[in-house]
Design an enzyme around this catalytic site. Structure first.
Site, PDB file in Angstrom:
ATOM      1  N   ASP A  32      -4.058  49.649 -60.258  1.00 43.16           N
ATOM      2  CA  ASP A  32      -3.232  50.518 -59.406  1.00 43.16           C
ATOM      3  C   ASP A  32      -4.094  51.414 -58.506  1.00 43.16           C
ATOM      4  O   ASP A  32      -3.908  52.643 -58.467  1.00 43.16           O
ATOM      5  CB  ASP A  32      -2.331  51.432 -60.276  1.00 43.16           C
ATOM      6  CG  ASP A  32      -1.592  50.673 -61.356  1.00 43.16           C
ATOM      7  OD1 ASP A  32      -1.115  49.564 -61.083  1.00 43.16           O
ATOM      8  OD2 ASP A  32      -1.478  51.212 -62.485  1.00 43.16           O
ATOM      9  N   GLU A 241       8.392  48.487 -57.479  1.00 43.41           N
ATOM     10  CA  GLU A 241       7.540  49.634 -57.814  1.00 43.41           C
ATOM     11  C   GLU A 241       6.366  49.675 -56.832  1.00 43.41           C
ATOM     12  O   GLU A 241       6.291  48.875 -55.898  1.00 43.41           O
ATOM     13  CB  GLU A 241       7.014  49.525 -59.256  1.00 43.41           C
ATOM     14  CG  GLU A 241       6.106  48.327 -59.478  1.00 43.41           C
ATOM     15  CD  GLU A 241       5.695  48.126 -60.940  1.00 43.41           C
ATOM     16  OE1 GLU A 241       6.151  48.854 -61.830  1.00 43.41           O
ATOM     17  OE2 GLU A 241       4.901  47.194 -61.186  1.00 43.41           O
TER      18      GLU A 241
HETATM   19  O1  FUB Z   1      -0.223  50.604 -64.571  1.00 42.68           O
HETATM   20  C1  FUB Z   1       1.066  50.694 -65.138  1.00 42.68           C
HETATM   21  C2  FUB Z   1       2.076  50.169 -64.200  1.00 42.68           C
HETATM   22  O2  FUB Z   1       1.832  48.801 -63.903  1.00 42.68           O
HETATM   23  C3  FUB Z   1       2.077  50.819 -62.846  1.00 42.68           C
HETATM   24  O3  FUB Z   1       2.620  52.096 -62.836  1.00 42.68           O
HETATM   25  C4  FUB Z   1       2.816  49.811 -62.087  1.00 42.68           C
HETATM   26  O4  FUB Z   1       2.770  49.981 -60.705  1.00 42.68           O
HETATM   27  C5  FUB Z   1       2.172  48.540 -62.559  1.00 42.68           C
HETATM   28  O5  FUB Z   1       1.004  48.237 -61.853  1.00 42.68           O
END
Ligand code: FUB
Length: 341
Positions: A32, A241
């Site tokens: 991320d 997301e």
């Molecule tokens: O790293 C945990 C979660 O996985 C993140 O918040 C999301 O965007 C995904 O990459």
């Protein structure tokens, strides 16, 4: 002139091959990546993945406990790990799962924005402050009022206003807020039918202190080319997301992950609030389930920071990579294929 052009071109190609699509951090697992240029230097604010025996349900196996900040003088340069910048134990309100963070700078201070589950198991967003871009960051005693879900991403416009984009469905709990308040009994991943308007990311302007929202979060409306909102069943294009916004040629690019179809895509709007019209794919699916990115411009060149699971082969143990990103004169992003080195 022709010779000068040719030698520049050759140099750019060589540089691309050296760093593009390679893990840039291998001593710990990172994911991320939110990249920023502060005072001419590149800083990366990633999640710090760790091995865990938590089950792979609802993202519980993403059980991160701290953040490290990394820096580079230039793309392809040495990556420096500045160590732990914020630890879960130093965040009074948080209980677990430090997921994807972001950072912003204002008036000589640096702000680290991060999601975590609170003591009730509800994802909220926190902010921590430092005089240095690499920390240590000191967390505010409480989470940001009216914040919820995951993946905060702060965009600073040319007029000095700052906006937080956030949200993530499934493990990120956005669907549990579909009615406006948190529904702890909502266990479905999708709460709207395939032919209903999809849940989408949120935006809230930040106060000038960078610590609070100055308004209630609003929906980031995503439209198709006919001006119709994207539907839940449109899994190749609907928001999942990982929001990230940048401005180019006076347009606002809202980029995000489609989650279950594993793409990073983009939509364009005329102001930070949108609406944004879907345009295409930024990054094709990588190795691993999740995909999450950031985009920065350094000296006129765009770069995509992303992750995959090349080093571990495990979905929750990821590694950060960089690739050049090409945007045409008319503003079209050329799709990056992560498997072409
Ligand atoms: O790293 C945990 C979660 O996985 C993140 O918040 C999301 O965007 C995904 O990459």
């Amino acid at each position: 002139l022709t010779l000068l052009f040719l030698s520049n071109f050759t140099f750019a190609q060589k540089l691309d091959k050296k760093y593009a699509h390679q893990p840039i951090i291998s001593h710990i697992y990172t994911a991320d990546p939110s990249a920023h240029v502060f005072n001419g230097k590149i800083y990366i604010y990633p999640s710090h993945d760790i091995a865990t025996d938590k089950p792979n349900t609802n993202g519980d196996h993403f059980d991160m406990r701290d953040y490290h900040v990394f820096s580079m003088d230039s793309i392809g340069g040495k990556v420096i790990d500045h160590g732990v910048a914020l630890d879960l134990k130093d965040v009074p309100w948080a209980d677990r799962q430090l997921w994807a963070p972001d950072a912003a700078a204002k008036n000589g201070k640096y702000y680290l924005y991060f999601p975590a589950k609170d003591k009730n198991g509800i994802f909220r967003m926190g902010v921590a402050v430092s005089k240095s871009p690499v920390g240590l960051f000191k967390a505010q005693p409480n989470f940001i009022k009216d914040s919820f879900s995951i993946d905060p991403s702060v965009f600073q416009d040319d007029d000095g206003e700052s906006y937080m984009y956030f949200g993530g469905i499934w493990g990120g709990q956005l669907q549990q807020w579909a009615t406006g308040t948190f529904d702890k009994n909502e266990t479905r991943k999708e709460v709207r039918a395939a032919n209903e308007v999809a849940l989408t990311g949120k935006i809230a302007k930040l106060k000038s202190n960078m610590l609070e929202f100055s308004e209630k979060p609003k929906d980031v409306v995503l439209l198709d080319s006919f001006g119709k909102p994207l539907l839940t069943g449109d899994q190749d294009r609907r928001f999942f997301e990982g929001a990230w916004v940048f401005k180019h040629q006076n347009k606002y690019y809202f980029t995000y992950s489609t989650g279950s179809t594993h793409k990073i895509v983009y939509a364009i709007g005329d102001n930070p609030y949108g609406p944004f019209t879907y345009k295409g794919v930024v990054l094709n699916p990588v190795q691993g389930w999740t995909t999450h990115h950031s985009i920065i411009n350094i000296k006129g060149n765009f770069y995509l920071f992303y992750h995959d699971t090349e080093l571990s082969g495990k979905s929750h143990l990821r590694n950060v990579k960089i690739a050049p990103l090409h945007i045409s004169e008319s503003g079209v992003i050329q799709t990056v294929n992560p498997f072409i080195k």
